[in-house]
Enzyme design. Sequence first.
Site, PDB file in Angstrom:
ATOM      1  N   GLN A 233       1.869  -6.869  -3.130  1.00 37.44           N
ATOM      2  CA  GLN A 233       2.241  -6.261  -1.805  1.00 37.44           C
ATOM      3  C   GLN A 233       3.371  -5.936  -1.823  1.00 37.44           C
ATOM      4  O   GLN A 233       4.208  -4.599  -2.639  1.00 37.44           O
ATOM      5  CB  GLN A 233       2.223  -8.097  -0.965  1.00 37.44           C
ATOM      6  CG  GLN A 233       0.979  -8.223  -1.306  1.00 37.44           C
ATOM      7  CD  GLN A 233       0.713  -8.762  -2.628  1.00 37.44           C
ATOM      8  OE1 GLN A 233       0.338  -9.893  -3.117  1.00 37.44           O
ATOM      9  NE2 GLN A 233      -0.507  -9.208  -2.730  1.00 37.44           N
TER      10      GLN A 233
ATOM     11  N   ASN B 155      -5.382 -10.417  -4.319  1.00 40.88           N
ATOM     12  CA  ASN B 155      -5.482  -9.797  -2.859  1.00 40.88           C
ATOM     13  C   ASN B 155      -4.956  -7.627  -2.732  1.00 40.88           C
ATOM     14  O   ASN B 155      -4.610  -6.967  -1.902  1.00 40.88           O
ATOM     15  CB  ASN B 155      -4.578 -10.474  -1.884  1.00 40.88           C
ATOM     16  CG  ASN B 155      -2.817 -10.636  -2.570  1.00 40.88           C
ATOM     17  OD1 ASN B 155      -3.291 -10.464  -3.911  1.00 40.88           O
ATOM     18  ND2 ASN B 155      -2.333 -10.755  -1.744  1.00 40.88           N
TER      19      ASN B 155
ATOM     20  N   ASP C 220       0.864  -1.073  -0.054  1.00 38.05           N
ATOM     21  CA  ASP C 220      -0.032   0.382   0.009  1.00 38.05           C
ATOM     22  C   ASP C 220       0.862   1.310  -0.479  1.00 38.05           C
ATOM     23  O   ASP C 220       0.502   2.521   0.543  1.00 38.05           O
ATOM     24  CB  ASP C 220      -1.024   0.149   1.229  1.00 38.05           C
ATOM     25  CG  ASP C 220      -1.854  -1.432   1.943  1.00 38.05           C
ATOM     26  OD1 ASP C 220      -2.261  -1.644   0.583  1.00 38.05           O
ATOM     27  OD2 ASP C 220      -1.941  -1.698   1.874  1.00 38.05           O
TER      28      ASP C 220
ATOM     29  N   GLY D  88      -4.796  -4.539  -4.177  1.00 42.21           N
ATOM     30  CA  GLY D  88      -5.632  -3.710  -4.902  1.00 42.21           C
ATOM     31  C   GLY D  88      -4.771  -2.008  -4.734  1.00 42.21           C
ATOM     32  O   GLY D  88      -4.242  -1.177  -4.283  1.00 42.21           O
ATOM     33  N   HIS D  89      -4.876  -1.759  -6.246  1.00 42.49           N
ATOM     34  CA  HIS D  89      -3.637  -0.319  -6.739  1.00 42.49           C
ATOM     35  C   HIS D  89      -4.789   1.007  -6.848  1.00 42.49           C
ATOM     36  O   HIS D  89      -5.788   0.114  -7.498  1.00 42.49           O
ATOM     37  CB  HIS D  89      -3.571  -0.810  -8.695  1.00 42.49           C
ATOM     38  CG  HIS D  89      -1.719  -1.941  -7.522  1.00 42.49           C
ATOM     39  ND1 HIS D  89      -0.790  -1.913  -8.453  1.00 42.49           N
ATOM     40  CD2 HIS D  89      -1.612  -1.972  -5.947  1.00 42.49           C
ATOM     41  CE1 HIS D  89      -0.200  -2.433  -7.948  1.00 42.49           C
ATOM     42  NE2 HIS D  89      -0.434  -2.205  -6.792  1.00 42.49           N
TER      43      HIS D  89
ATOM     44  N   GLY E 188       0.633  14.353  -3.841  1.00 45.32           N
ATOM     45  CA  GLY E 188      -0.871  14.024  -3.670  1.00 45.32           C
ATOM     46  C   GLY E 188      -1.067  13.161  -4.415  1.00 45.32           C
ATOM     47  O   GLY E 188      -0.402  12.190  -4.614  1.00 45.32           O
TER      48      GLY E 188
ATOM     49  N   LYS F  48       1.906   2.604  -4.891  1.00 43.83           N
ATOM     50  CA  LYS F  48       2.686   1.375  -6.266  1.00 43.83           C
ATOM     51  C   LYS F  48       1.439   1.576  -7.578  1.00 43.83           C
ATOM     52  O   LYS F  48       2.505   2.893  -9.121  1.00 43.83           O
ATOM     53  CB  LYS F  48       2.782   0.052  -6.142  1.00 43.83           C
ATOM     54  CG  LYS F  48       3.783  -0.469  -5.428  1.00 43.83           C
ATOM     55  CD  LYS F  48       4.199  -1.562  -5.338  1.00 43.83           C
ATOM     56  CE  LYS F  48       2.801  -2.372  -4.809  1.00 43.83           C
ATOM     57  NZ  LYS F  48       2.312  -1.883  -3.274  1.00 43.83           N
TER      58      LYS F  48
ATOM     59  N   ALA G  14      -7.286  -0.940   0.064  1.00 45.51           N
ATOM     60  CA  ALA G  14      -8.149  -1.372  -1.162  1.00 45.51           C
ATOM     61  C   ALA G  14      -9.225  -1.810  -1.510  1.00 45.51           C
ATOM     62  O   ALA G  14     -10.236  -2.362  -2.619  1.00 45.51           O
ATOM     63  CB  ALA G  14      -6.917  -1.000  -1.871  1.00 45.51           C
TER      64      ALA G  14
HETATM   65  P1  IMP Z   1      -2.823 -13.205   1.905  1.00 42.75           P
HETATM   66  O1  IMP Z   1      -1.272 -12.588   0.822  1.00 42.75           O
HETATM   67  O2  IMP Z   1      -4.536 -12.695   1.984  1.00 42.75           O
HETATM   68  O3  IMP Z   1      -2.491 -14.669   2.543  1.00 42.75           O
HETATM   69  O4  IMP Z   1      -2.389 -12.086   3.262  1.00 42.75           O
HETATM   70  C1  IMP Z   1      -1.289 -12.239   3.845  1.00 42.75           C
HETATM   71  C2  IMP Z   1      -0.770 -11.117   4.690  1.00 42.75           C
HETATM   72  O5  IMP Z   1      -0.738 -10.196   3.530  1.00 42.75           O
HETATM   73  C3  IMP Z   1      -1.906  -9.934   5.287  1.00 42.75           C
HETATM   74  O6  IMP Z   1      -1.095  -9.396   6.429  1.00 42.75           O
HETATM   75  C4  IMP Z   1      -2.628  -9.747   3.979  1.00 42.75           C
HETATM   76  O7  IMP Z   1      -2.785  -7.962   4.917  1.00 42.75           O
HETATM   77  C5  IMP Z   1      -1.572  -8.708   3.436  1.00 42.75           C
HETATM   78  N1  IMP Z   1      -1.659  -8.979   2.228  1.00 42.75           N
HETATM   79  C6  IMP Z   1      -1.707  -9.393   0.996  1.00 42.75           C
HETATM   80  N2  IMP Z   1      -2.127  -8.013  -0.066  1.00 42.75           N
HETATM   81  C7  IMP Z   1      -1.486  -6.877   0.451  1.00 42.75           C
HETATM   82  C8  IMP Z   1      -1.210  -5.485  -0.206  1.00 42.75           C
HETATM   83  O8  IMP Z   1      -1.777  -5.637  -1.480  1.00 42.75           O
HETATM   84  N3  IMP Z   1      -1.164  -4.533   0.453  1.00 42.75           N
HETATM   85  C9  IMP Z   1      -0.696  -4.516   1.947  1.00 42.75           C
HETATM   86  N4  IMP Z   1      -1.102  -6.310   2.452  1.00 42.75           N
HETATM   87  C10 IMP Z   1      -1.074  -7.496   1.845  1.00 42.75           C
END
Ligand code: IMP
Length: 437
Positions: free
Chosen positions: A223, A40, A15, A42-43, A414, A18, A298
């Site tokens: 991530q 997982n 987050d 979210g951009h 911003g 990016k 997101a």
């Molecule tokens: P998973 O990827 O859903 O298995 O989650 C594993 C860990 O990665 C957890 O702490 C999630 O909150 C974190 N996580 C997964 N995707 C993101 C992302 O896009 N941004 C921030 N944290 C993420």
Amino acid sequence: MTKTNIAVLGAQWGDEGKGKIVDMLTPHFAAVARYQGGHNAGHTVYVDGKKFVLHLIPSGILHAGVTCVIGNGVVIDPQALFKEVDELRQLGIDVDGRLMVSEKAHIILPYHRELDVLSEARRGERKIGTTSRGIGPAYEDKIGRRGIRVCDLLGDRNALAEEVRENVSARNRIIRESTLDWKPLFDQVVADGERMRPWVGDVSLFLHRLIKEGKPVMFEGAQATLLDIDHGTYPFVTSSNASVGGVCTGLGLPPRAIGGVLGVAKAYTTRVGEGPLPTELSGELADRLRESGQEYGASTGRPRRCGWFDAVVVRYSARINGLDAVALTKLDVLDGLPEVLICTGYRTSSGTITEFPADLRLLAGAEAIYERMPGWTSPTKGATRFEDLPGEAQRYVRKLEELTGVACAIISTGSDRRETIVKGGSLVESWLEGVPG
Ligand code: IMP
């Protein structure tokens, strides 16, 4: 157009913003390729005040003429992909002919989500805080050599039926009292495969050819480094290699294909889910950062944990990824704070450490050691030149560069594309002739 292929990845816990950086750099590239993770991620991207949230498809799709690639290292939930394609279509963006999905990418099946939730429940207090999207269980099946790939959906139907049947019976053994029927699932994945067929191809070959023709590619991480399965805060990580190594394995490219690495880091730190966050704040200051930085997931809408910038973390990321430069985001969120703190080490029960440890038990009860700097009263918001930043903000950025050992070539002030500084004479500027700033 640049000639260099660059990787853009998160240097903290995700987050970092990016989406905006990738979006801004995209016009200089022929293709943008995702190499790991799934929906997982979210951009969030704002274009002319309009908000776009992309989960699987690289945000490069918002730029006509750019090909977007989903590599073999990504796990794909077909329903999530179709939803995104449909939403883009409603916005007038057609992905056909511009989206390529690796035939080797693994599929997230509906029961992977159930297994994700179940596994978290079984961990109880030690839960990871996953996004419940089935990411971990899908990667488990991949590594366990029982996963189902995109090419399997398009190949021999009898072989696929056998795979689905075996997977469903294995899952029924894990989830007690479950009697999921394999046949409807089989019909579903066959239909999913047919809908994906026009996009499916050999991503490695496509990218090799593009690069050979001198057309540059951007590799987009999801991530971040501290969530990397090998180099992150294990076990509080995601299940893929979010750091630069994932580019090669997740796209089928050799290391020399990567000409540069840009790490994206927030001017402070956030994290969602469980696990250590040594600079975590609580109370009013945390609330203030969360509100002014809009620090809510997101993908899941969860409030993010907030803390000061951790130079140990970003220096570690610089080492793991060989960062050539940092894109520092959300500097404006710190506007108006009387004081800003930067973590330079941790005081632990076994002494002071200044390198990020493998054993998280060292961080339990550790105290962050801070360098304190004066804040700034006039705003950085919207600044497009480094010289226009208040002196204290300039000094803060320089201090981050000194402590992490990496230059901040881009500074985001911003959420809009235009609210960006590209530092004159920086490496990034030479990668990208003509970026505004
Ligand atoms: P998973 O990827 O859903 O298995 O989650 C594993 C860990 O990665 C957890 O702490 C999630 O909150 C974190 N996580 C997964 N995707 C993101 C992302 O896009 N941004 C921030 N944290 C993420």
